[in-house]
Design a protein around this motif. Structure first.
Motif, PDB file in Angstrom:
ATOM      1  N   ARG A 173      10.068  15.668  80.681  1.00  0.00           N
ATOM      2  CA  ARG A 173       8.700  15.188  80.454  1.00  0.00           C
ATOM      3  C   ARG A 173       8.511  14.742  79.003  1.00  0.00           C
ATOM      4  NH1 ARG A 173       5.511  15.507  84.701  1.00  0.00           N
ATOM      5  NH2 ARG A 173       5.940  17.003  86.375  1.00  0.00           N
ATOM      6  N   LEU A 174       9.119  15.454  78.059  1.00  0.00           N
ATOM      7  CA  LEU A 174       9.079  15.010  76.662  1.00  0.00           C
ATOM      8  C   LEU A 174       9.786  13.668  76.504  1.00  0.00           C
ATOM      9  CD1 LEU A 174       9.785  18.294  74.656  1.00  0.00           C
ATOM     10  CD2 LEU A 174       7.657  16.974  74.689  1.00  0.00           C
ATOM     11  N   PHE A 175      10.915  13.528  77.185  1.00  0.00           N
ATOM     12  CA  PHE A 175      11.667  12.278  77.122  1.00  0.00           C
ATOM     13  C   PHE A 175      10.851  11.126  77.699  1.00  0.00           C
ATOM     14  CE2 PHE A 175      14.505   9.243  79.294  1.00  0.00           C
ATOM     15  CZ  PHE A 175      15.202   8.764  78.198  1.00  0.00           C
ATOM     16  N   GLU A 178       7.670  10.855  77.864  1.00  0.00           N
ATOM     17  CA  GLU A 178       6.582  10.550  76.938  1.00  0.00           C
ATOM     18  C   GLU A 178       7.067   9.709  75.753  1.00  0.00           C
ATOM     19  OE1 GLU A 178       3.879  13.090  73.781  1.00  0.00           O
ATOM     20  OE2 GLU A 178       4.304  13.989  75.736  1.00  0.00           O
ATOM     21  N   GLN A 179       8.254  10.041  75.240  1.00  0.00           N
ATOM     22  CA  GLN A 179       8.772   9.357  74.053  1.00  0.00           C
ATOM     23  C   GLN A 179       9.559   8.089  74.384  1.00  0.00           C
ATOM     24  OE1 GLN A 179      10.883  12.069  71.446  1.00  0.00           O
ATOM     25  NE2 GLN A 179       9.456  13.745  71.887  1.00  0.00           N
ATOM     26  N   CYS A 180      10.135   8.040  75.574  1.00  0.00           N
ATOM     27  CA  CYS A 180      10.976   6.899  75.962  1.00  0.00           C
ATOM     28  C   CYS A 180      10.543   6.374  77.333  1.00  0.00           C
ATOM     29  CB  CYS A 180      12.456   7.305  75.997  1.00  0.00           C
ATOM     30  SG  CYS A 180      13.077   7.959  74.435  1.00  0.00           S
ATOM     31  N   PRO A 181       9.407   5.722  77.412  1.00  0.00           N
ATOM     32  CA  PRO A 181       8.951   5.198  78.711  1.00  0.00           C
ATOM     33  C   PRO A 181       9.884   4.102  79.203  1.00  0.00           C
ATOM     34  CG  PRO A 181       7.594   4.339  76.931  1.00  0.00           C
ATOM     35  CD  PRO A 181       8.466   5.378  76.323  1.00  0.00           C
ATOM     36  N   PRO A 182       9.894   3.859  80.495  1.00  0.00           N
ATOM     37  CA  PRO A 182      10.805   2.846  81.047  1.00  0.00           C
ATOM     38  C   PRO A 182      10.415   1.440  80.609  1.00  0.00           C
ATOM     39  CG  PRO A 182       9.286   3.611  82.729  1.00  0.00           C
ATOM     40  CD  PRO A 182       9.081   4.492  81.544  1.00  0.00           C
ATOM     41  N   SER A 183      11.414   0.593  80.471  1.00  0.00           N
ATOM     42  CA  SER A 183      11.176  -0.810  80.138  1.00  0.00           C
ATOM     43  C   SER A 183      11.454  -1.710  81.328  1.00  0.00           C
ATOM     44  CB  SER A 183      12.061  -1.237  78.962  1.00  0.00           C
ATOM     45  OG  SER A 183      13.429  -1.024  79.262  1.00  0.00           O
ATOM     46  N   GLU A 202      19.036   6.095  80.221  1.00  0.00           N
ATOM     47  CA  GLU A 202      20.257   5.868  79.441  1.00  0.00           C
ATOM     48  C   GLU A 202      20.235   6.643  78.115  1.00  0.00           C
ATOM     49  OE1 GLU A 202      22.886   2.161  77.586  1.00  0.00           O
ATOM     50  OE2 GLU A 202      20.948   1.779  78.528  1.00  0.00           O
ATOM     51  N   LEU A 203      19.050   6.783  77.524  1.00  0.00           N
ATOM     52  CA  LEU A 203      18.931   7.432  76.221  1.00  0.00           C
ATOM     53  C   LEU A 203      18.746   8.943  76.328  1.00  0.00           C
ATOM     54  CD1 LEU A 203      16.610   4.847  74.402  1.00  0.00           C
ATOM     55  CD2 LEU A 203      19.107   5.032  74.321  1.00  0.00           C
ATOM     56  N   PHE A 204      18.720   9.481  77.529  1.00  0.00           N
ATOM     57  CA  PHE A 204      18.489  10.924  77.702  1.00  0.00           C
ATOM     58  C   PHE A 204      19.572  11.773  77.026  1.00  0.00           C
ATOM     59  CE2 PHE A 204      18.085  14.768  80.609  1.00  0.00           C
ATOM     60  CZ  PHE A 204      16.910  15.208  80.029  1.00  0.00           C
ATOM     61  N   GLU A 233      21.226  11.178  74.262  1.00  0.00           N
ATOM     62  CA  GLU A 233      20.945  11.198  72.828  1.00  0.00           C
ATOM     63  C   GLU A 233      19.694  12.022  72.539  1.00  0.00           C
ATOM     64  OE1 GLU A 233      23.523  10.018  71.505  1.00  0.00           O
ATOM     65  OE2 GLU A 233      24.086   9.193  73.461  1.00  0.00           O
ATOM     66  N   PHE A 234      18.735  11.990  73.448  1.00  0.00           N
ATOM     67  CA  PHE A 234      17.535  12.821  73.311  1.00  0.00           C
ATOM     68  C   PHE A 234      17.912  14.298  73.327  1.00  0.00           C
ATOM     69  CE2 PHE A 234      14.112  15.249  75.332  1.00  0.00           C
ATOM     70  CZ  PHE A 234      13.030  14.938  74.517  1.00  0.00           C
ATOM     71  N   LEU A 235      18.794  14.676  74.247  1.00  0.00           N
ATOM     72  CA  LEU A 235      19.244  16.070  74.318  1.00  0.00           C
ATOM     73  C   LEU A 235      20.009  16.466  73.058  1.00  0.00           C
ATOM     74  CD1 LEU A 235      20.475  16.216  78.027  1.00  0.00           C
ATOM     75  CD2 LEU A 235      18.401  17.261  77.090  1.00  0.00           C
ATOM     76  N   ALA A 236      20.780  15.537  72.500  1.00  0.00           N
ATOM     77  CA  ALA A 236      21.567  15.827  71.299  1.00  0.00           C
ATOM     78  C   ALA A 236      20.663  16.124  70.100  1.00  0.00           C
ATOM     79  CB  ALA A 236      22.494  14.660  70.986  1.00  0.00           C
ATOM     80  N   ARG A 237      19.445  15.586  70.109  1.00  0.00           N
ATOM     81  CA  ARG A 237      18.509  15.799  69.002  1.00  0.00           C
ATOM     82  C   ARG A 237      17.553  16.964  69.259  1.00  0.00           C
ATOM     83  NH1 ARG A 237      17.948  10.194  69.801  1.00  0.00           N
ATOM     84  NH2 ARG A 237      15.861  10.572  70.658  1.00  0.00           N
ATOM     85  N   MET A 238      17.648  17.565  70.427  1.00  0.00           N
ATOM     86  CA  MET A 238      16.699  18.607  70.808  1.00  0.00           C
ATOM     87  C   MET A 238      17.139  19.951  70.231  1.00  0.00           C
ATOM     88  SD  MET A 238      15.324  18.906  74.705  1.00  0.00           S
ATOM     89  CE  MET A 238      13.911  19.984  74.855  1.00  0.00           C
ATOM     90  N   PRO A 239      16.359  20.543  69.329  1.00  0.00           N
ATOM     91  CA  PRO A 239      16.749  21.826  68.726  1.00  0.00           C
ATOM     92  C   PRO A 239      16.961  22.919  69.772  1.00  0.00           C
ATOM     93  CG  PRO A 239      14.908  20.854  67.531  1.00  0.00           C
ATOM     94  CD  PRO A 239      15.089  20.038  68.781  1.00  0.00           C
ATOM     95  N   GLU A 240      16.157  22.909  70.831  1.00  0.00           N
ATOM     96  CA  GLU A 240      16.247  23.959  71.852  1.00  0.00           C
ATOM     97  C   GLU A 240      17.570  23.911  72.618  1.00  0.00           C
ATOM     98  OE1 GLU A 240      11.933  22.809  71.220  1.00  0.00           O
ATOM     99  OE2 GLU A 240      13.861  21.788  71.486  1.00  0.00           O
ATOM    100  N   ALA A 241      18.267  22.775  72.578  1.00  0.00           N
ATOM    101  CA  ALA A 241      19.536  22.642  73.300  1.00  0.00           C
ATOM    102  C   ALA A 241      20.739  22.670  72.365  1.00  0.00           C
ATOM    103  CB  ALA A 241      19.538  21.339  74.104  1.00  0.00           C
ATOM    104  N   ALA A 242      20.508  22.978  71.088  1.00  0.00           N
ATOM    105  CA  ALA A 242      21.577  22.895  70.089  1.00  0.00           C
ATOM    106  C   ALA A 242      22.739  23.840  70.380  1.00  0.00           C
ATOM    107  CB  ALA A 242      21.010  23.167  68.700  1.00  0.00           C
TER     108      ALA A 242
END
Length: 271
Positions: free
Chosen positions: A78-80, A82-87, A96-98, A100-109
């Protein structure tokens, strides 16, 4: 005072902004209340749109969801969204960018292998939904002379991918999706890196490990480098055997020559 009605494009854009929760989105002025407030009516569609995008991410990243749990995955998704809506309206291309989103997520570090597992799942998704294409007719290669062989390039299948990772993401992916807890527990994250060839065969998406040199060679061909140049970079006696495997698996759909006199594709077969 004359009020101009919006064009269809203006209306569509306003509704899209509202569906995606964008700051400048306000389509309520175009909605008839009819017993339900305009924003409440739009909210129904907004929830449906978000639920559809969430379902698309679940389908694309089942191993990631299994690794982090349904609740964590939904929150991250849901955060993704919100930040990366479909084009695009094509749901198969969303997400496709999910990784990289996970790689930047502190909770998944702490799950250092999670982004690469997601990258693998995206490659599988791309291979699965790629357009159909007829494999290269190998008789085309027989028509090439010695000079042509120096300049020949292979046109890749849209369903062929290579991936590499410092973690055994293929083993993680297989163990998670097969719900094999024993295999998952025995995975050594400090094991050697993996290089993977991913393609869609007659029975579905297939995944094969390969050596680092084979990966470099395959990546070079998929990027459109001439066969001669790719072979110079990887002077391995076994490379010809690996090339035969790529050809047999349908990795390529056509050939062309890099010299100017033969710049046109030879016998295009993509459907």
């Amino acid at each position: 005072m004359t009020i101009c009605a919006p064009t269809l494009l203006e209306l569509q854009r306003a509704v899209r902004r509202d569906m995606l929760g964008l700051a400048d989105g306000d389509a309520s002025g175009y909605v008839v209340a009819d017993g339900l407030a305009p924003q409440a009516r739009l909210g129904i569609y907004r929830n449906t749109a978000n639920s559809t995008l969430l379902a698309a991410l679940r389908l694309t990243y089942p191993a990631v969801q299994a690794l982090v749990g349904s609740e964590f995955f939904e929150g991250a998704a849901r955060l993704f969204i919100e930040q990366c809506p479909p084009s695009s309206a094509l749901l198969d291309s969303y997400g496709e960018l999910f990784p990289e989103f996970l790689a930047r997520m502190p909770e998944a570090a702490s799950l250092v292998y999670l982004p690469d597992t997601a990258r693998l799942e995206w490659a599988v998704n791309e291979a699965l939904h790629a357009p159909d294409a007829k494999p290269l007719d190998l008789r085309r290669l027989e028509q090439l002379n010695g000079a042509d062989m120096q300049a020949v390039r292979f046109l890749p299948s849209p369903a062929a991918r290579v991936r590499e990772s410092p973690f055994p993401v293929d083993a993680i992916w297989h163990a998670v999706l097969s719900r094999d807890d024993s295999a998952l527990a025995n995975i050594n994250l400090a094991a050697d890196p993996v290089w993977l060839y991913i393609h869609r065969g007659p029975s579905g998406v297939e995944m094969n490990r390969m050596a680092e040199g084979q990966c470099r060679f395959t990546a070079a061909l998929l990027a459109g480098r001439p066969l001669h140049d790719a072979l110079v970079d990887v002077p391995d006696a076994e490379t010809s055997v690996w090339l035969a495997h790529l050809l047999a698996s349908g990795c390529f759909v056509d050939i062309c020559l890099s010299n100017e006199a033969s710049s046109q594709a030879i016998g295009r077969q993509v459907t």
